[in-house]
Design a protein around this motif. Structure first.
Motif, PDB file in Angstrom:
ATOM      1  N   TRP A  46      -3.279   0.427   5.591  1.00  0.00           N
ATOM      2  CA  TRP A  46      -2.244   1.140   6.346  1.00  0.00           C
ATOM      3  C   TRP A  46      -2.135   0.600   7.759  1.00  0.00           C
ATOM      4  O   TRP A  46      -1.031   0.422   8.286  1.00  0.00           O
ATOM      5  N   SER A  47      -3.260   0.318   8.396  1.00  0.00           N
ATOM      6  CA  SER A  47      -3.249  -0.243   9.753  1.00  0.00           C
ATOM      7  C   SER A  47      -2.581  -1.608   9.770  1.00  0.00           C
ATOM      8  O   SER A  47      -1.809  -1.918  10.677  1.00  0.00           O
ATOM      9  N   LEU A  48      -2.902  -2.421   8.774  1.00  0.00           N
ATOM     10  CA  LEU A  48      -2.307  -3.753   8.683  1.00  0.00           C
ATOM     11  C   LEU A  48      -0.795  -3.647   8.502  1.00  0.00           C
ATOM     12  O   LEU A  48      -0.029  -4.356   9.166  1.00  0.00           O
ATOM     13  N   HIS A  49      -0.358  -2.760   7.629  1.00  0.00           N
ATOM     14  CA  HIS A  49       1.081  -2.574   7.412  1.00  0.00           C
ATOM     15  C   HIS A  49       1.779  -2.190   8.718  1.00  0.00           C
ATOM     16  O   HIS A  49       2.806  -2.774   9.073  1.00  0.00           O
ATOM     17  N   GLU A  50       1.225  -1.244   9.442  1.00  0.00           N
ATOM     18  CA  GLU A  50       1.813  -0.818  10.717  1.00  0.00           C
ATOM     19  C   GLU A  50       1.888  -1.985  11.702  1.00  0.00           C
ATOM     20  O   GLU A  50       2.896  -2.169  12.386  1.00  0.00           O
ATOM     21  N   LYS A  51       0.815  -2.761  11.773  1.00  0.00           N
ATOM     22  CA  LYS A  51       0.786  -3.919  12.672  1.00  0.00           C
ATOM     23  C   LYS A  51       1.876  -4.920  12.290  1.00  0.00           C
ATOM     24  O   LYS A  51       2.602  -5.423  13.163  1.00  0.00           O
ATOM     25  N   LEU A  52       2.011  -5.184  11.005  1.00  0.00           N
ATOM     26  CA  LEU A  52       2.958  -6.205  10.556  1.00  0.00           C
ATOM     27  C   LEU A  52       4.408  -5.784  10.746  1.00  0.00           C
ATOM     28  O   LEU A  52       5.237  -6.610  11.146  1.00  0.00           O
ATOM     29  N   ILE A  53       4.736  -4.517  10.485  1.00  0.00           N
ATOM     30  CA  ILE A  53       6.140  -4.124  10.661  1.00  0.00           C
ATOM     31  C   ILE A  53       6.526  -4.109  12.139  1.00  0.00           C
ATOM     32  O   ILE A  53       7.691  -4.300  12.472  1.00  0.00           O
ATOM     33  N   ASN A  54       5.545  -3.934  13.015  1.00  0.00           N
ATOM     34  CA  ASN A  54       5.827  -4.021  14.451  1.00  0.00           C
ATOM     35  C   ASN A  54       5.880  -5.473  14.931  1.00  0.00           C
ATOM     36  O   ASN A  54       6.603  -5.783  15.874  1.00  0.00           O
ATOM     37  N   LYS A  55       5.138  -6.334  14.298  1.00  0.00           N
ATOM     38  CA  LYS A  55       5.058  -7.739  14.717  1.00  0.00           C
ATOM     39  C   LYS A  55       6.222  -8.570  14.180  1.00  0.00           C
ATOM     40  O   LYS A  55       6.719  -9.453  14.874  1.00  0.00           O
ATOM     41  N   TYR A  56       6.641  -8.315  12.952  1.00  0.00           N
ATOM     42  CA  TYR A  56       7.680  -9.110  12.299  1.00  0.00           C
ATOM     43  C   TYR A  56       8.929  -8.258  12.094  1.00  0.00           C
ATOM     44  O   TYR A  56       9.009  -7.485  11.143  1.00  0.00           O
ATOM     45  N   VAL A  57       9.901  -8.424  12.979  1.00  0.00           N
ATOM     46  CA  VAL A  57      11.153  -7.666  12.843  1.00  0.00           C
ATOM     47  C   VAL A  57      11.875  -8.026  11.550  1.00  0.00           C
ATOM     48  O   VAL A  57      12.663  -7.247  11.033  1.00  0.00           O
ATOM     49  N   GLU A  58      11.562  -9.196  11.011  1.00  0.00           N
ATOM     50  CA  GLU A  58      12.213  -9.652   9.779  1.00  0.00           C
ATOM     51  C   GLU A  58      11.925  -8.738   8.588  1.00  0.00           C
ATOM     52  O   GLU A  58      12.721  -8.682   7.649  1.00  0.00           O
ATOM     53  N   ILE A  59      10.821  -8.024   8.615  1.00  0.00           N
ATOM     54  CA  ILE A  59      10.488  -7.130   7.497  1.00  0.00           C
ATOM     55  C   ILE A  59      11.561  -6.054   7.366  1.00  0.00           C
ATOM     56  O   ILE A  59      12.135  -5.863   6.288  1.00  0.00           O
ATOM     57  N   ASN A  60      11.854  -5.376   8.452  1.00  0.00           N
ATOM     58  CA  ASN A  60      12.877  -4.337   8.393  1.00  0.00           C
ATOM     59  C   ASN A  60      14.273  -4.922   8.209  1.00  0.00           C
ATOM     60  O   ASN A  60      15.102  -4.334   7.517  1.00  0.00           O
ATOM     61  N   ILE A  61      14.529  -6.077   8.807  1.00  0.00           N
ATOM     62  CA  ILE A  61      15.829  -6.736   8.611  1.00  0.00           C
ATOM     63  C   ILE A  61      16.021  -7.055   7.137  1.00  0.00           C
ATOM     64  O   ILE A  61      17.083  -6.806   6.563  1.00  0.00           O
ATOM     65  N   MET A  62      14.981  -7.612   6.501  1.00  0.00           N
ATOM     66  CA  MET A  62      15.035  -7.957   5.078  1.00  0.00           C
ATOM     67  C   MET A  62      15.346  -6.714   4.245  1.00  0.00           C
ATOM     68  O   MET A  62      16.202  -6.748   3.352  1.00  0.00           O
ATOM     69  N   LEU A  63      14.666  -5.614   4.521  1.00  0.00           N
ATOM     70  CA  LEU A  63      14.894  -4.380   3.763  1.00  0.00           C
ATOM     71  C   LEU A  63      16.297  -3.831   3.999  1.00  0.00           C
ATOM     72  O   LEU A  63      16.960  -3.380   3.059  1.00  0.00           O
ATOM     73  N   ASN A  64      16.768  -3.894   5.240  1.00  0.00           N
ATOM     74  CA  ASN A  64      18.118  -3.424   5.541  1.00  0.00           C
ATOM     75  C   ASN A  64      19.177  -4.277   4.855  1.00  0.00           C
ATOM     76  O   ASN A  64      20.152  -3.757   4.314  1.00  0.00           O
ATOM     77  N   VAL A  65      18.989  -5.604   4.860  1.00  0.00           N
ATOM     78  CA  VAL A  65      19.927  -6.494   4.177  1.00  0.00           C
ATOM     79  C   VAL A  65      19.930  -6.194   2.682  1.00  0.00           C
ATOM     80  O   VAL A  65      20.982  -6.082   2.050  1.00  0.00           O
ATOM     81  N   ALA A  66      18.749  -6.052   2.101  1.00  0.00           N
ATOM     82  CA  ALA A  66      18.647  -5.772   0.660  1.00  0.00           C
ATOM     83  C   ALA A  66      19.353  -4.467   0.306  1.00  0.00           C
ATOM     84  O   ALA A  66      19.992  -4.364  -0.747  1.00  0.00           O
ATOM     85  N   ASN A  67      19.270  -3.488   1.193  1.00  0.00           N
ATOM     86  CA  ASN A  67      19.926  -2.204   0.932  1.00  0.00           C
ATOM     87  C   ASN A  67      21.444  -2.301   0.965  1.00  0.00           C
ATOM     88  O   ASN A  67      22.125  -1.440   0.416  1.00  0.00           O
ATOM     89  N   THR A  68      21.983  -3.341   1.597  1.00  0.00           N
ATOM     90  CA  THR A  68      23.437  -3.506   1.655  1.00  0.00           C
ATOM     91  C   THR A  68      23.983  -4.335   0.498  1.00  0.00           C
ATOM     92  O   THR A  68      25.184  -4.340   0.273  1.00  0.00           O
ATOM     93  N   LEU A  69      23.100  -5.019  -0.232  1.00  0.00           N
ATOM     94  CA  LEU A  69      23.546  -5.883  -1.322  1.00  0.00           C
ATOM     95  C   LEU A  69      23.825  -5.069  -2.579  1.00  0.00           C
ATOM     96  O   LEU A  69      23.157  -4.059  -2.836  1.00  0.00           O
ATOM     97  N   PRO A  70      24.788  -5.526  -3.374  1.00  0.00           N
ATOM     98  CA  PRO A  70      25.045  -4.823  -4.642  1.00  0.00           C
ATOM     99  C   PRO A  70      23.843  -4.956  -5.576  1.00  0.00           C
ATOM    100  O   PRO A  70      23.152  -5.970  -5.580  1.00  0.00           O
ATOM    101  N   ARG A  71      23.601  -3.939  -6.341  1.00  0.00           N
ATOM    102  CA  ARG A  71      22.476  -3.915  -7.276  1.00  0.00           C
ATOM    103  C   ARG A  71      22.901  -4.474  -8.629  1.00  0.00           C
ATOM    104  O   ARG A  71      23.987  -4.184  -9.098  1.00  0.00           O
TER     105      ARG A  71
END
Length: 120
Positions: A46-71
């Motif tokens: 859990w600590s590692l996950h928190e560190k990584l989502i704060n360090k790499y903005v691309e993680i949330n960008i990737m998830l946001n982009v994926a949420n906009t794509l057709p399934r």
């Protein structure tokens, strides 16, 4: 579930070994280590996950982009039954977010969408 282009996954794995990507490589190795010992390292996961989502903005960008794509049609239903499964899935997402970071930095992709094959 997000599916990525295999040739770009392979490219990111190759690039992670170069010195320019040493920090990302260390983070990927941390993910691998925690995933191999997830039953004993839940708090660290859990600590590692928190560190990584704060360090790499691309993680949330990737998830946001994926949420906009057709399934694509899929009968797969996400069913996370326990805390270990949830954190494993989050760390795997983080891993692909770091791959996204590496591919953007190396200019192998210009946009996060270039890495995503499809979403189901």
């Amino acid at each position: 579930m997000i599916h990525f282009k295999q040739d770009l996954i392979d490219k990111a794995k190759q690039l992670k070994n170069l010195n320019d990507y040493l920090d990302a490589c260390n983070d990927l190795n941390s993910i691998d280590n925690v995933l191999q010992h997830i039953n004993y390292m839940n708090d660290r996961a859990w600590s590692l996950h928190e560190k990584l989502i704060n360090k790499y903005v691309e993680i949330n960008i990737m998830l946001n982009v994926a949420n906009t794509l057709p399934r694509k049609n899929s009968s797969i239903v996400a069913n996370v039954s326990n805390n270990n499964s949830l954190i494993e899935n989050l760390l795997i997402q983080d891993m692909f977010g770091i791959y996204t970071h590496i591919l953007l930095k190396s200019k192998d992709i210009i946009d996060v969408k270039d890495f995503i094959d499809y979403v189901d």
